[in-house]
Design a protein around this motif. Structure first.
Motif, PDB file in Angstrom:
ATOM      1  N   ALA A   1       0.844  -1.194   0.000  1.00 18.98           N
ATOM      2  CA  ALA A   1       0.000   0.000   0.000  1.00 18.98           C
ATOM      3  C   ALA A   1       0.881   1.246   0.000  1.00 18.98           C
ATOM      4  O   ALA A   1       1.879   1.314   0.714  1.00 18.98           O
ATOM      5  N   GLY A   2       0.495   2.215  -0.825  1.00 20.18           N
ATOM      6  CA  GLY A   2       1.277   3.441  -0.896  1.00 20.18           C
ATOM      7  C   GLY A   2       2.447   3.368  -1.834  1.00 20.18           C
ATOM      8  O   GLY A   2       3.220   4.327  -1.934  1.00 20.18           O
ATOM      9  N   ALA A   3       2.614   2.235  -2.498  1.00 15.71           N
ATOM     10  CA  ALA A   3       3.730   2.074  -3.444  1.00 15.71           C
ATOM     11  C   ALA A   3       3.172   1.748  -4.822  1.00 15.71           C
ATOM     12  O   ALA A   3       3.000   0.577  -5.166  1.00 15.71           O
ATOM     13  N   PRO A   4       2.852   2.784  -5.625  1.00 12.37           N
ATOM     14  CA  PRO A   4       2.280   2.541  -6.960  1.00 12.37           C
ATOM     15  C   PRO A   4       3.193   1.679  -7.823  1.00 12.37           C
ATOM     16  O   PRO A   4       4.422   1.764  -7.729  1.00 12.37           O
ATOM     17  N   VAL A   5       2.578   0.846  -8.654  1.00 13.29           N
ATOM     18  CA  VAL A   5       3.331  -0.031  -9.549  1.00 13.29           C
ATOM     19  C   VAL A   5       3.434   0.616 -10.918  1.00 13.29           C
ATOM     20  O   VAL A   5       2.427   1.028 -11.502  1.00 13.29           O
ATOM     21  N   VAL A   6       4.649   0.748 -11.411  1.00 15.19           N
ATOM     22  CA  VAL A   6       4.866   1.260 -12.763  1.00 15.19           C
ATOM     23  C   VAL A   6       4.736   0.089 -13.733  1.00 15.19           C
ATOM     24  O   VAL A   6       5.489  -0.890 -13.656  1.00 15.19           O
TER      25      VAL A   6
END
Length: 304
Positions: A173-178
């Motif tokens: 959570a809080g770590a967007p996936v590129v």
């Protein structure tokens, strides 16, 4: 001497005569009389005295009545025991469920099944698809509700697809996936489920990555525990493919992030009811399977 003759003899005495006993047993008076007469003839003894006011017992009849009641009581108890055991076995269903159906579908069906069958027992075994199918083949499960294991040899199994399960990328959570192939390939990936010498963790990702044109990640490992997988993903940079419903489940909500590709699931897989052979083991299994199919058809409404 037969049990039926003893029942007829006891009924005549307890109802005070042949006519009343025949009426209570819903048989003809002639048939009842014939049964008692045959009992007397076979043993060469008079048991009942026929009188205008009813019947009376002879001394041998009085002694036989005591034995007959005890015998019939024991027989009825034995039959009740066997019937109860048969009912318990008929209404005991052992179900194997993988992650997605185990979250909502199977517990709801089990609850409805118990409500419909007050004496029913439903045992749910949670596990990875391949392990559950092995248990089904060994006779340790009556039915499996699971996504289809890769390379499943259906053999004598009956496989009935019931819905398609959407998979999304899970990350901390809080770590967007590129959504870039190189970026995804550089992250460690966790595969939820069992592996063996014939099926390695990366095999579960190969088709998915090929579909999107992504290079395969260098690091792929597996876990058979959903809780352990969520702990790993929520605390590290590890990525994982998980069914959509897990993201809103209390065990995962606010701990992991769901990522799609252009608003679409990253992958889909078939969830099916798997049984051993085309005929169900007993009526309880057939009823459970039917209820599972019915609820699966409206699962999006039922579990919204």
């Amino acid at each position: 001497m037969t049990l039926q003759q003893l029942r007829d003899f006891v009924a005549v005495i307890e109802h005070g005569g042949f006519r009343a006993a025949a009426r209570a047993l819903l048989v003809s008076q002639a048939a009842l009389t014939k049964s008692v007469l045959k009992l007397e003839a076979v043993h060469g003894v008079e048991l009942v005295l026929r009188m205008q006011s009813g019947v009376a017992l002879t001394e041998p009849g009085r002694q036989l009545l005591s034995y007959a009641r005890a015998i019939l009581h024991d027989v009825d108890e034995a039959m009740a025991m066997l019937h109860a055991r048969q009912q318990a076995e008929r209404l005991t269903v052992v179900v194997g469920a993988s992650i997605d159906p185990a979250l909502t579908l199977v517990p709801r069906v089990a609850e409805d099944f118990r409500r419909r069958n007050r004496q029913a027992n439903v045992h749910i075994q949670y596990g990875a698809p391949g392990s559950l199918v092995d248990m089904l083949r060994e006779g340790r499960l009556d039915v499996v509700v699971s996504e289809l294991p890769g390379g499943l040899n259906t053999g004598s199994l009956c496989v009935e697809p019931i819905y398609r399960e959407a998979l999304f990328i899970a990350s901390r959570a809080g770590a967007p996936v590129v959504l870039d192939g190189a970026t995804l390939a550089g992250r460690p990936w966790l595969v939820l489920g069992e592996t063996n010498h014939a099926r390695q963790p990366q095999d579960a990702l190969r088709d998915v990555f090929a579909r999107w044109g992504w290079p395969m990640p260098a690091t792929v490992y597996s876990s058979s525990s959903l809780i352990a997988a969520i702990d790993e993903v929520s605390g590290t940079d590890t990525l994982c493919l998980l069914p959509e419903r897990i993201f809103s489940h209390p065990v995962a909500a606010r701990r992991i992030r769901k990522t799609s590709v252009d608003g679409q699931p990253v992958a889909e897989r078939e969830v099916a009811i798997i049984t051993k052979g085309s005929r169900h083991a007993h009526a309880g299994v057939a009823e459970f399977v039917s209820m599972t199919k019915s609820l699966a058809r409206i699962r999006d409404l039922a579990f919204a």
